[in-house]
Structures are given as C-alpha cells and as structure tokens.
Design a protein around this motif. Structure first.
Motif, PDB file in Angstrom:
ATOM      1  N   ALA A 151      60.325  69.300 -10.929  1.00  0.00           N
ATOM      2  CA  ALA A 151      61.705  69.785 -11.040  1.00  0.00           C
ATOM      3  C   ALA A 151      62.164  70.248  -9.664  1.00  0.00           C
ATOM      4  CB  ALA A 151      61.793  70.916 -12.057  1.00  0.00           C
ATOM      5  N   THR A 152      61.678  69.572  -8.623  1.00  0.00           N
ATOM      6  CA  THR A 152      62.009  69.982  -7.258  1.00  0.00           C
ATOM      7  C   THR A 152      63.419  69.561  -6.870  1.00  0.00           C
ATOM      8  OG1 THR A 152      61.133  67.899  -6.421  1.00  0.00           O
ATOM      9  CG2 THR A 152      59.628  69.790  -6.417  1.00  0.00           C
ATOM     10  N   GLY A 153      63.889  68.481  -7.479  1.00  0.00           N
ATOM     11  CA  GLY A 153      65.185  67.943  -7.054  1.00  0.00           C
ATOM     12  C   GLY A 153      65.118  67.300  -5.684  1.00  0.00           C
ATOM     13  N   SER A 154      63.899  67.061  -5.203  1.00  0.00           N
ATOM     14  CA  SER A 154      63.755  66.504  -3.855  1.00  0.00           C
ATOM     15  C   SER A 154      63.054  65.145  -3.932  1.00  0.00           C
ATOM     16  CB  SER A 154      62.954  67.480  -2.979  1.00  0.00           C
ATOM     17  OG  SER A 154      61.731  66.913  -2.565  1.00  0.00           O
ATOM     18  N   PRO A 155      63.393  64.255  -2.978  1.00  0.00           N
ATOM     19  CA  PRO A 155      62.754  62.931  -3.001  1.00  0.00           C
ATOM     20  C   PRO A 155      61.238  63.005  -2.792  1.00  0.00           C
ATOM     21  CG  PRO A 155      64.598  62.998  -1.431  1.00  0.00           C
ATOM     22  CD  PRO A 155      64.342  64.403  -1.865  1.00  0.00           C
ATOM     23  N   GLN A 156      60.759  64.078  -2.149  1.00  0.00           N
ATOM     24  CA  GLN A 156      59.316  64.212  -1.920  1.00  0.00           C
ATOM     25  C   GLN A 156      58.584  64.770  -3.135  1.00  0.00           C
ATOM     26  OE1 GLN A 156      61.545  65.627   0.576  1.00  0.00           O
ATOM     27  NE2 GLN A 156      61.496  63.522   1.335  1.00  0.00           N
ATOM     28  N   GLY A 157      59.340  65.284  -4.103  1.00  0.00           N
ATOM     29  CA  GLY A 157      58.734  65.945  -5.260  1.00  0.00           C
ATOM     30  C   GLY A 157      57.731  65.073  -5.983  1.00  0.00           C
ATOM     31  N   LEU A 158      58.094  63.816  -6.164  1.00  0.00           N
ATOM     32  CA  LEU A 158      57.233  62.917  -6.935  1.00  0.00           C
ATOM     33  C   LEU A 158      55.909  62.661  -6.215  1.00  0.00           C
ATOM     34  CD1 LEU A 158      56.968  61.250  -9.457  1.00  0.00           C
ATOM     35  CD2 LEU A 158      58.222  59.404  -8.336  1.00  0.00           C
ATOM     36  N   THR A 159      55.983  62.500  -4.908  1.00  0.00           N
ATOM     37  CA  THR A 159      54.762  62.295  -4.118  1.00  0.00           C
ATOM     38  C   THR A 159      53.839  63.511  -4.242  1.00  0.00           C
ATOM     39  OG1 THR A 159      55.930  60.850  -2.598  1.00  0.00           O
ATOM     40  CG2 THR A 159      53.896  61.834  -1.785  1.00  0.00           C
ATOM     41  N   HIS A 160      54.419  64.709  -4.143  1.00  0.00           N
ATOM     42  CA  HIS A 160      53.609  65.926  -4.310  1.00  0.00           C
ATOM     43  C   HIS A 160      53.006  65.978  -5.711  1.00  0.00           C
ATOM     44  CE1 HIS A 160      54.667  67.533  -0.489  1.00  0.00           C
ATOM     45  NE2 HIS A 160      55.954  67.630  -0.761  1.00  0.00           N
ATOM     46  N   ALA A 161      53.826  65.629  -6.706  1.00  0.00           N
ATOM     47  CA  ALA A 161      53.361  65.690  -8.100  1.00  0.00           C
ATOM     48  C   ALA A 161      52.189  64.742  -8.316  1.00  0.00           C
ATOM     49  CB  ALA A 161      54.507  65.358  -9.046  1.00  0.00           C
ATOM     50  N   VAL A 162      52.284  63.524  -7.766  1.00  0.00           N
ATOM     51  CA  VAL A 162      51.196  62.546  -7.923  1.00  0.00           C
ATOM     52  C   VAL A 162      49.909  63.110  -7.306  1.00  0.00           C
ATOM     53  CG1 VAL A 162      50.373  60.257  -7.215  1.00  0.00           C
ATOM     54  CG2 VAL A 162      52.708  60.520  -8.103  1.00  0.00           C
ATOM     55  N   ARG A 163      50.065  63.756  -6.158  1.00  0.00           N
ATOM     56  CA  ARG A 163      48.890  64.300  -5.473  1.00  0.00           C
ATOM     57  C   ARG A 163      48.236  65.420  -6.290  1.00  0.00           C
ATOM     58  NH1 ARG A 163      50.996  65.647  -0.034  1.00  0.00           N
ATOM     59  NH2 ARG A 163      51.535  63.449   0.162  1.00  0.00           N
ATOM     60  N   MET A 164      49.026  66.186  -7.028  1.00  0.00           N
ATOM     61  CA  MET A 164      48.497  67.321  -7.793  1.00  0.00           C
ATOM     62  C   MET A 164      47.869  66.915  -9.121  1.00  0.00           C
ATOM     63  SD  MET A 164      51.493  70.108  -7.371  1.00  0.00           S
ATOM     64  CE  MET A 164      50.668  71.423  -8.276  1.00  0.00           C
ATOM     65  N   THR A 165      48.139  65.675  -9.546  1.00  0.00           N
ATOM     66  CA  THR A 165      47.764  65.264 -10.897  1.00  0.00           C
ATOM     67  C   THR A 165      46.367  64.664 -10.928  1.00  0.00           C
ATOM     68  OG1 THR A 165      50.085  64.844 -11.309  1.00  0.00           O
ATOM     69  CG2 THR A 165      48.543  63.880 -12.871  1.00  0.00           C
ATOM     70  N   ARG A 166      45.609  65.009 -11.947  1.00  0.00           N
ATOM     71  CA  ARG A 166      44.275  64.458 -12.124  1.00  0.00           C
ATOM     72  C   ARG A 166      44.365  63.034 -12.651  1.00  0.00           C
ATOM     73  NH1 ARG A 166      39.933  67.846 -13.918  1.00  0.00           N
ATOM     74  NH2 ARG A 166      40.033  66.796 -15.914  1.00  0.00           N
ATOM     75  N   PRO A 167      43.286  62.232 -12.472  1.00  0.00           N
ATOM     76  CA  PRO A 167      43.294  60.890 -13.057  1.00  0.00           C
ATOM     77  C   PRO A 167      43.634  60.961 -14.547  1.00  0.00           C
ATOM     78  CG  PRO A 167      41.408  61.141 -11.615  1.00  0.00           C
ATOM     79  CD  PRO A 167      42.065  62.487 -11.691  1.00  0.00           C
ATOM     80  N   ARG A 168      44.410  59.972 -15.003  1.00  0.00           N
ATOM     81  CA  ARG A 168      44.851  59.885 -16.399  1.00  0.00           C
ATOM     82  C   ARG A 168      45.810  61.007 -16.794  1.00  0.00           C
ATOM     83  NH1 ARG A 168      42.347  56.300 -20.553  1.00  0.00           N
ATOM     84  NH2 ARG A 168      41.587  54.563 -19.299  1.00  0.00           N
ATOM     85  N   GLY A 169      46.311  61.762 -15.824  1.00  0.00           N
ATOM     86  CA  GLY A 169      47.263  62.833 -16.119  1.00  0.00           C
ATOM     87  C   GLY A 169      48.684  62.310 -16.266  1.00  0.00           C
ATOM     88  N   THR A 170      49.597  63.233 -16.589  1.00  0.00           N
ATOM     89  CA  THR A 170      50.989  62.871 -16.862  1.00  0.00           C
ATOM     90  C   THR A 170      51.942  63.722 -16.021  1.00  0.00           C
ATOM     91  OG1 THR A 170      50.433  62.281 -19.137  1.00  0.00           O
ATOM     92  CG2 THR A 170      52.758  62.724 -18.689  1.00  0.00           C
ATOM     93  N   ILE A 171      52.941  63.052 -15.457  1.00  0.00           N
ATOM     94  CA  ILE A 171      53.984  63.746 -14.699  1.00  0.00           C
ATOM     95  C   ILE A 171      55.299  63.570 -15.438  1.00  0.00           C
ATOM     96  CG2 ILE A 171      55.319  63.764 -12.545  1.00  0.00           C
ATOM     97  CD1 ILE A 171      52.757  62.558 -11.222  1.00  0.00           C
ATOM     98  N   ILE A 172      55.988  64.672 -15.683  1.00  0.00           N
ATOM     99  CA  ILE A 172      57.322  64.580 -16.270  1.00  0.00           C
ATOM    100  C   ILE A 172      58.331  64.729 -15.145  1.00  0.00           C
ATOM    101  CG2 ILE A 172      58.948  65.645 -17.874  1.00  0.00           C
ATOM    102  CD1 ILE A 172      55.524  66.355 -18.734  1.00  0.00           C
ATOM    103  N   MET A 173      59.195  63.716 -15.041  1.00  0.00           N
ATOM    104  CA  MET A 173      60.156  63.678 -13.932  1.00  0.00           C
ATOM    105  C   MET A 173      61.482  64.269 -14.372  1.00  0.00           C
ATOM    106  SD  MET A 173      59.437  59.818 -12.647  1.00  0.00           S
ATOM    107  CE  MET A 173      60.619  59.884 -11.311  1.00  0.00           C
ATOM    108  N   LYS A 174      61.798  65.435 -13.837  1.00  0.00           N
ATOM    109  CA  LYS A 174      63.036  66.125 -14.180  1.00  0.00           C
ATOM    110  C   LYS A 174      64.019  66.113 -13.010  1.00  0.00           C
ATOM    111  CE  LYS A 174      63.462  67.635 -18.361  1.00  0.00           C
ATOM    112  NZ  LYS A 174      64.619  67.017 -19.042  1.00  0.00           N
ATOM    113  N   SER A 175      63.606  65.527 -11.875  1.00  0.00           N
ATOM    114  CA  SER A 175      64.472  65.538 -10.681  1.00  0.00           C
ATOM    115  C   SER A 175      65.265  64.249 -10.584  1.00  0.00           C
ATOM    116  CB  SER A 175      63.620  65.629  -9.411  1.00  0.00           C
ATOM    117  OG  SER A 175      62.915  66.829  -9.360  1.00  0.00           O
ATOM    118  N   THR A 176      66.566  64.329 -10.791  1.00  0.00           N
ATOM    119  CA  THR A 176      67.385  63.158 -10.523  1.00  0.00           C
ATOM    120  C   THR A 176      67.757  63.187  -9.050  1.00  0.00           C
ATOM    121  OG1 THR A 176      68.345  63.520 -12.685  1.00  0.00           O
ATOM    122  CG2 THR A 176      69.310  61.773 -11.373  1.00  0.00           C
ATOM    123  N   VAL A 177      67.222  62.224  -8.325  1.00  0.00           N
ATOM    124  CA  VAL A 177      67.486  62.163  -6.889  1.00  0.00           C
ATOM    125  C   VAL A 177      68.317  60.921  -6.641  1.00  0.00           C
ATOM    126  CG1 VAL A 177      66.438  61.975  -4.616  1.00  0.00           C
ATOM    127  CG2 VAL A 177      65.317  63.313  -6.388  1.00  0.00           C
TER     128      VAL A 177
END
Lengths: 318, 318
Positions: free
Chosen positions: A219-245
C-alpha cells in the motif's frame, strides 16, 4: 451551485446549475468529501481525466423515488453498473464492463454541492457514525476487500508496506480481524495511529526484511513498492497489490517466478463490512483527518492533501 | 571426459577429469541432455552464470550406494535441497533457501559425460519411455506444476500464450486433463503439434482477444507476454506466469489492480506426474525434438537451439 473542476492539472471551483437526476437516481446534497490519492493522481493526468472529481463522500438525500431515503445521510458505491451482465449478476458490479465510476470514469464526481447517484448505490449511514468519519466508508471498503479475496491463515503474520491513508486502514482492518500485522512506513506520526490499534510498526530507514512473510500488502502507492514487496515475501507467498500507480513501472518478474509468488490486484470493496466496522467503533479514522476545508477552498485543500505527512483532507459543505 | 562450459557468452567443449561423487550422491553417465531456454538465457548472462550448464537430462547410474539404481536409466530433480528446513519438510525442497540447482546455481550441470546428483533426487525411467522422450520429464513437470498450484474449474477455457517448448507442453498437459485450451502462437508448425493433441490453436497476426479469459498462461518467454496476458484476462481472472525473463520489464500494474487480476509465478514441478504422463503416452514430445547432436558439437547445438522455429535440441552421449 459550486463544483470543483480538474483541467490541465489545475483545480478550480466553478459556479454552475444543479445536475438533473435521471430516473432511478437520487439527488444528494454534499456534506463531506474526502480527497483520495486517486484524486491527486487524476490531477496529475491519470486516466486523461478532466471534469468534476470526488468519489469519497457523505451526503443528505434531497430527492429520491424511495421516500425512506429522503433526509437521510448516505454514502454511495462509486461504480454505476448495468445491473444485467454476468458480473452484475454475480454481485460484482464493481467489475461491470459497462460501468461508469463516480468522479473517475464518465460520471461527474462528488466534489460539488449537489450530486446524483443511482438509489441502489446508496447506503444509509447509521446514526452512530459521525459524518466526517462516514467519508471513510469507501476507502475502508477497499481495505476490507482483501478479506473477500484471499483467505489468510490466522497464524500468519501479515506485512503492510506503506503508512499512507490506505495502508493505515488496511493495517487496522487486518488487526481487528485478529491478524498479527507488521506495518512498515516512513512517518512516525502516521505509524502511531496504527500502533494504537495494536499493529506492530517499524519506521523504515533503509533495509526491509528479506523473504520473511507469507502475506504482504503493498500500500505504498509507489512504483518501487512491488519490488520491495517481492523481496519481503517468502517462496509460495502472496502479495496483495493495493497501490494504483500510473504508468509503466520497471519490474523484474524473475524472482516472482523462481519463488512462485502470487500477486493479487485489489481495488474497491463492499460497503457493508466497512459500515459495520465504523458503526462498532473498531477503526480509528478520527486521527486520520488532517484538515477540513470548505468546498470553495478546494484548490488549497488539494495542495494540502498532496503534502508529505498529511493524511485525509476533507471538503466540507454545510 | 568431455564437458560443455559457458563463459563470457561462449559455449566451449573441454576435456577434464570425471567428477567425484560425495556421500549420498550417484555417479551418472549422460545419455541425453536437453537444451532449454534457461540454458540460452544463462549463455546471455542470466544469473551471472559461468560453468557447466544443463538441467534436463537422462543418464545411466554407474555408481551409487543404492544398488537397485545401478545400470538403470534415471532423470533427476534439479534442486539439491538441505532436506531439513521448513520448506523441505513440507515437500517443497524446490524452494529450500539453501538449495543449489543443477546447471543453474552452484552445482555443475548435466552437459558432461559424467555427472553427480544426490540419490534421493533420482527417478528411475519406466521402460515404456524412450530415452529421448524422458529428457522432457523436467520441463513437463514444470508444465504440470500449474495444476499443483491452482484449481481451474473444468468449465473454464484456458488461454496459453506462446508456442515454444514450454507453451506446447503446458497446452498439452491442460488438454489431457480435460480443459478446453486455446493456444496463441506465431509458428504454424509448432501450433500443429498442439492441434494434434486437441488444442484449439490460433496463429497470432496482430491483435489478441481482449478481456476474454478467466485463466491465461503466459509462456511467451517475452517481456511483453505479461502485458498481453493482462489484456486478455477478464476481471478477477488469473494469469499463470511461466516466462522467466531476465531483467526489468516495463509493466503497467494499474489494469491488474483495477480488474483485480491474480498473477501466479510458476517454476519447477514434481517429476511423478510427468513420468506418468509420458509412460502412458499422453503427451506428444516426439514431434518436439528438432535435432539431436553429439555432446562434442554443443556450440553448434546451442546455435541451433537459439534459432527461431526450432524446438528441442538434444545433446547425445552414447
């Protein structure tokens, strides 16, 4: 009546005639409007928008075929759907391909003294919810939408990236539902609101934890948010994208595939759970109101809303 | 023995000593190796790779502690896991954070006359599967992985984007499992292989259908594949990402969020279903072999594999 207009990245207040309510539509007098990040994005040119913005509002019904609505405070679902297609029949009018969207797509928005919306889009605001808090029903519904889309095991900590308005609502909604929430943000004051709701907060200085969470909300609202989220997520994990960029974000998909991560796009939600949460006083939105300014001062209100550190700016119209 | 080496984007064949098999490892004599798109990407610098590539192979066990393996044809799981961590205990050694990966990450690959792998990584190839077809077990397992990750309703047509090796395997696996598969590709000859398996195929000239599918598999191997897939997917639909693309792809996340699309990254799979599919003759891989060349001609084999229109190139070692 007064109405806010966006054109060529400028915010103007103009005087014009009241709108006419087509059949099935109610005429609503604005009480409060909330400036959302999407409004700021529209101002920056998102969707090639020009016209009257505003989709977060509370108003009083002044004309309607349904007599029980007249004089009541209402909030309104922002998607105007066809009511007939497959999505509408599944209760997903929010995805109706023929929809218009209040203040976003082909339907003039709520930042004007009088607005119109289909009566079936309206929800009466329970007496227990103060008017300025009811403005949060729409974004709170978007936050609660996550729980309609995915089933998070209650033992799983959830990371929320971003401490803006939506991030704070998401963190609180998840905490209220019993999840252990770790929120990462850049503003001590904002994180304090989440901390008071039992959220574990962390002021981000440089590094975020790597491969730590099975569930991450961006929910960063930033274009880099998704990259950070992927890095924080464990294998087979799930990211919910709330940032419309707006626009193209450079994004390396390889780690998503190697780690078999799932991304879930998430947008608007049902109003019912949001109204319940506010009615029962479970979400602290009062502390999220940074300023209230009259509709006539909309240009200044937009400037204030765009400042770093500011949370919700409300437009008033009494 | 001979071994293929990748260094500074060059493919070389060198002569060197046989590897030594550590405890728990088997010594395997190579029979066939398959050149995969990942090998071509490694050659282009993906993962900063330098060393012996190759992860698709069939070999004959020449030394092993498990006597029943000796003399048998085997294929091998490419992830060398720790066997102890949480992922390994869940049967997901493919995601073990301590893993090395045959011919990709810190374990020399299969494109050499003799290779070593842990005995527990090996699967005996049933007699019914010809050696050159058994090379397809690894990529076929990756294709079948989709069915381990998501539950596609059988009434839902599935679009497969791309008619390369993986796209053809994915389309066939889905068709064999009873799904109506629509495959979109650019090569008449390749699509013909899928069509023979009952897949509805379409040669893509310019436009792909918009917002038509609830389930889309991106197996294009191209950075634009994901953008096309998002455009083809209906609101609330799911895209399975099978294309590992190296580097940053410019990607507009807004339509994913507005339409609440789910993306599922998908990589390696279990070998068991792939062995069953081949043993029962359910997947036509014979037509996917474009050429077989001896290990000593690996540089030419890599050049052939990189040509448009070419499918699987096998390295032979008899």
């Amino acid at each position: 009546m007064l109405a806010v207009h966006l054109k060529n990245r400028r915010v103007e207040v103009r005087r014009g005639p009241r709108p006419r309510a087509p059949e099935g539509f109610a005429m609503i007098r604005l009480l409060r409007g909330g400036i959302c990040n999407t409004d700021l994005e529209l101002q920056r040119g998102y969707y090639g928008f020009s016209g009257i913005p505003g989709h977060e509002f509370v108003g009083e019904v002044v004309e309607a075929a349904r007599r029980d609505l007249i004089g009541r405070r209402v909030v309104g679902e922002i998607n105007l759907d066809c009511g007939c297609c497959e999505f509408c029949r599944r209760g997903l009018g929010r995805h109706c391909p023929k929809r218009t969207v209040l203040g976003i797509v082909k339907h003039p928005g709520a930042f004007r003294e009088f607005l119109t919306l289909p009566e079936r889009n309206l929800h009466v605001v329970p007496d227990a919810i103060p008017t300025e808090q009811a403005v949060f029903v729409e974004p709170l519904a978007a936050a609660a939408e996550i729980l309609d889309q995915v089933s998070i095991p209650c033992s799983s900590p959830v990371a929320v990236l971003g401490d803006g308005k939506l991030g704070l609502l998401v963190a609180q909604v998840l905490a209220v539902h019993g999840y252990r929430v770790h929120q990462f943000g850049r503003h001590k004051e904002k994180l304090r609101i989440a901390a008071r709701a039992g959220v574990e907060t962390e002021l981000v200085r440089d590094r975020l934890p790597a491969a730590q969470y099975d569930w991450v909300v961006d929910a960063t609202g930033s274009p880099q948010g998704l990259t950070h989220a992927v890095r924080m997520t464990r294998p087979r994990g799930t990211i919910i994208m709330k940032s419309t960029v707006h626009g193209l974000a450079g994004f390396d998909t390889a780690p998503m595939i190697v780690n078999e991560i799932t991304l879930v796009g998430s947008r608007c939600g049902r109003f019912e759970p949001a109204l319940d949460l506010l009615k029962n006083g479970l979400i602290n939105v009062a502390d999220m109101i940074s300023e209230q300014m009259p509709l006539s001062r909309a240009p200044a209100a937009f400037r204030t809303a765009a400042k770093p550190g500011v949370l919700k700016v409300l437009l008033t119209c009494d």
